[in-house]
Design a protein around this motif. Structure first.
Motif, PDB file in Angstrom:
ATOM      1  N   ALA A  31       0.841  -1.190   0.000  1.00  0.00           N
ATOM      2  CA  ALA A  31       0.000   0.000   0.000  1.00  0.00           C
ATOM      3  C   ALA A  31       0.880   1.246   0.000  1.00  0.00           C
ATOM      4  N   ALA A  32       0.542   2.172  -0.873  1.00  0.00           N
ATOM      5  CA  ALA A  32       1.260   3.441  -0.947  1.00  0.00           C
ATOM      6  C   ALA A  32       0.299   4.546  -0.539  1.00  0.00           C
ATOM      7  N   PRO A  33       0.830   5.643   0.009  1.00  0.00           N
ATOM      8  CA  PRO A  33      -0.066   6.735   0.370  1.00  0.00           C
ATOM      9  C   PRO A  33      -0.786   7.253  -0.872  1.00  0.00           C
ATOM     10  N   ALA A  34      -2.057   7.560  -0.715  1.00  0.00           N
ATOM     11  CA  ALA A  34      -2.861   8.045  -1.839  1.00  0.00           C
ATOM     12  C   ALA A  34      -2.593   9.522  -2.067  1.00  0.00           C
ATOM     13  N   ALA A  35      -2.435   9.869  -3.329  1.00  0.00           N
ATOM     14  CA  ALA A  35      -2.306  11.276  -3.691  1.00  0.00           C
ATOM     15  C   ALA A  35      -3.707  11.853  -3.857  1.00  0.00           C
ATOM     16  N   ASP A  36      -3.800  13.174  -3.765  1.00  0.00           N
ATOM     17  CA  ASP A  36      -5.104  13.812  -3.958  1.00  0.00           C
ATOM     18  C   ASP A  36      -5.678  13.407  -5.307  1.00  0.00           C
ATOM     19  N   GLY A  37      -6.930  13.013  -5.302  1.00  0.00           N
ATOM     20  CA  GLY A  37      -7.599  12.641  -6.545  1.00  0.00           C
ATOM     21  C   GLY A  37      -7.452  11.184  -6.932  1.00  0.00           C
ATOM     22  N   ASP A  38      -6.627  10.405  -6.217  1.00  0.00           N
ATOM     23  CA  ASP A  38      -6.441   8.998  -6.565  1.00  0.00           C
ATOM     24  C   ASP A  38      -7.721   8.193  -6.397  1.00  0.00           C
ATOM     25  N   PHE A  39      -8.562   8.592  -5.465  1.00  0.00           N
ATOM     26  CA  PHE A  39      -9.770   7.827  -5.172  1.00  0.00           C
ATOM     27  C   PHE A  39     -11.023   8.581  -5.609  1.00  0.00           C
ATOM     28  N   TRP A  40     -10.999   9.178  -6.794  1.00  0.00           N
ATOM     29  CA  TRP A  40     -12.129   9.960  -7.276  1.00  0.00           C
ATOM     30  C   TRP A  40     -13.393   9.117  -7.380  1.00  0.00           C
ATOM     31  N   ALA A  41     -13.290   7.875  -7.825  1.00  0.00           N
ATOM     32  CA  ALA A  41     -14.480   7.021  -7.909  1.00  0.00           C
ATOM     33  C   ALA A  41     -14.971   6.670  -6.512  1.00  0.00           C
ATOM     34  N   LEU A  42     -14.059   6.341  -5.628  1.00  0.00           N
ATOM     35  CA  LEU A  42     -14.414   6.004  -4.257  1.00  0.00           C
ATOM     36  C   LEU A  42     -15.026   7.208  -3.536  1.00  0.00           C
ATOM     37  N   ASP A  43     -14.453   8.380  -3.765  1.00  0.00           N
ATOM     38  CA  ASP A  43     -15.010   9.587  -3.152  1.00  0.00           C
ATOM     39  C   ASP A  43     -16.436   9.830  -3.631  1.00  0.00           C
ATOM     40  N   GLY A  44     -16.677   9.635  -4.915  1.00  0.00           N
ATOM     41  CA  GLY A  44     -18.028   9.788  -5.462  1.00  0.00           C
ATOM     42  C   GLY A  44     -18.997   8.768  -4.884  1.00  0.00           C
ATOM     43  N   LEU A  45     -18.530   7.526  -4.733  1.00  0.00           N
ATOM     44  CA  LEU A  45     -19.370   6.480  -4.144  1.00  0.00           C
ATOM     45  C   LEU A  45     -19.716   6.835  -2.694  1.00  0.00           C
ATOM     46  N   ARG A  46     -18.728   7.262  -1.932  1.00  0.00           N
ATOM     47  CA  ARG A  46     -18.977   7.641  -0.533  1.00  0.00           C
ATOM     48  C   ARG A  46     -20.023   8.753  -0.443  1.00  0.00           C
ATOM     49  N   ALA A  47     -19.913   9.741  -1.315  1.00  0.00           N
ATOM     50  CA  ALA A  47     -20.867  10.854  -1.302  1.00  0.00           C
ATOM     51  C   ALA A  47     -22.278  10.353  -1.607  1.00  0.00           C
ATOM     52  N   ARG A  48     -22.419   9.487  -2.591  1.00  0.00           N
ATOM     53  CA  ARG A  48     -23.749   8.951  -2.939  1.00  0.00           C
ATOM     54  C   ARG A  48     -24.306   8.100  -1.803  1.00  0.00           C
ATOM     55  N   LEU A  49     -23.455   7.289  -1.205  1.00  0.00           N
ATOM     56  CA  LEU A  49     -23.917   6.443  -0.103  1.00  0.00           C
ATOM     57  C   LEU A  49     -24.353   7.282   1.093  1.00  0.00           C
ATOM     58  N   THR A  50     -23.632   8.363   1.373  1.00  0.00           N
ATOM     59  CA  THR A  50     -23.995   9.258   2.463  1.00  0.00           C
ATOM     60  C   THR A  50     -25.355   9.896   2.184  1.00  0.00           C
ATOM     61  N   GLU A  51     -25.549  10.353   0.934  1.00  0.00           N
ATOM     62  CA  GLU A  51     -26.837  10.947   0.556  1.00  0.00           C
ATOM     63  C   GLU A  51     -27.976   9.941   0.710  1.00  0.00           C
ATOM     64  N   ALA A  52     -27.699   8.677   0.391  1.00  0.00           N
ATOM     65  CA  ALA A  52     -28.728   7.639   0.448  1.00  0.00           C
ATOM     66  C   ALA A  52     -28.903   7.078   1.853  1.00  0.00           C
ATOM     67  N   GLY A  53     -28.041   7.472   2.775  1.00  0.00           N
ATOM     68  CA  GLY A  53     -28.128   6.973   4.143  1.00  0.00           C
ATOM     69  C   GLY A  53     -27.657   5.541   4.295  1.00  0.00           C
TER      70      GLY A  53
END
Length: 169
Positions: A27-49
């Motif tokens: 595992a390497a430290p993530a750079a900004d923007g590396d997890f753009w898909a994951l960040d989008g998924l987290r946001a949708r899941l938060t909105e959906a509860g």
């Protein structure tokens, strides 16, 4: 395609392969923007509860035949854990044979007829090939488009490649 375009395409492919290799390593430290898909998924899941989380898989694929497929699917963790997993057994079983995987690869590569597939080496007799084609068709990995002609349904191309990607060591 001119030489500069070809070199640029090769460089992009090499970078993608190196990146894929890096993801399988330590595992390497993530750079900004590396997890753009994951960040989008987290946001949708938060909105959906959906506090338990979820899974997203997506892909854009251009096959050697020139066909292009864009596809995505997402499921909440709760939905996946509550689902009867035994319903997936037939689909996984159909992929659990080297000849069937080779048949799928060949169909994606442009060999669509039973005659073209039977002409390949190391796949067995015509009867054995038809047996494997029936197994793949019954599980939904292949569709009989016309008599003796097979194709991977558009909605199964990316999931097939995802399944193969997850099976790699």
């Amino acid at each position: 395609m001119d030489l500069e375009e070809r070199v640029a395409a090769l460089e992009r492919r090499l970078a993608a392969l190196e990146e894929a290799g890096d993801r399988r390593g330590p595992a390497a430290p993530a750079a900004d923007g590396d997890f753009w898909a994951l960040d989008g998924l987290r946001a949708r899941l938060t909105e959906a509860g959906a506090d338990a989380g979820g899974v997203l898989f997506t892909g854009t694929v251009r096959l050697p035949t020139g066909q292009r497929f864009d596809w995505q699917d997402g499921q909440t963790t709760e939905t996946l854990l509550d689902h009867d997993w035994s319903e997936a057994a037939e689909s996984f079983a159909a992929l659990g044979h080297a000849v069937r995987l080779r048949l799928l690869r060949e169909v994606l590569g442009g060999r669509h007829t039973a005659a073209e597939l039977a002409a390949l080496d190391d796949l067995g007799t015509t009867g054995q090939i038809y047996h494997h084609l029936r197994q793949l068709t019954a599980a939904g990995w292949l569709h009989a488009a016309a008599r003796g002609r097979y194709e991977v349904p558009p909605g199964r191309v990316v999931p097939l490649l995802v399944a193969l990607a997850t099976a790699r060591p």
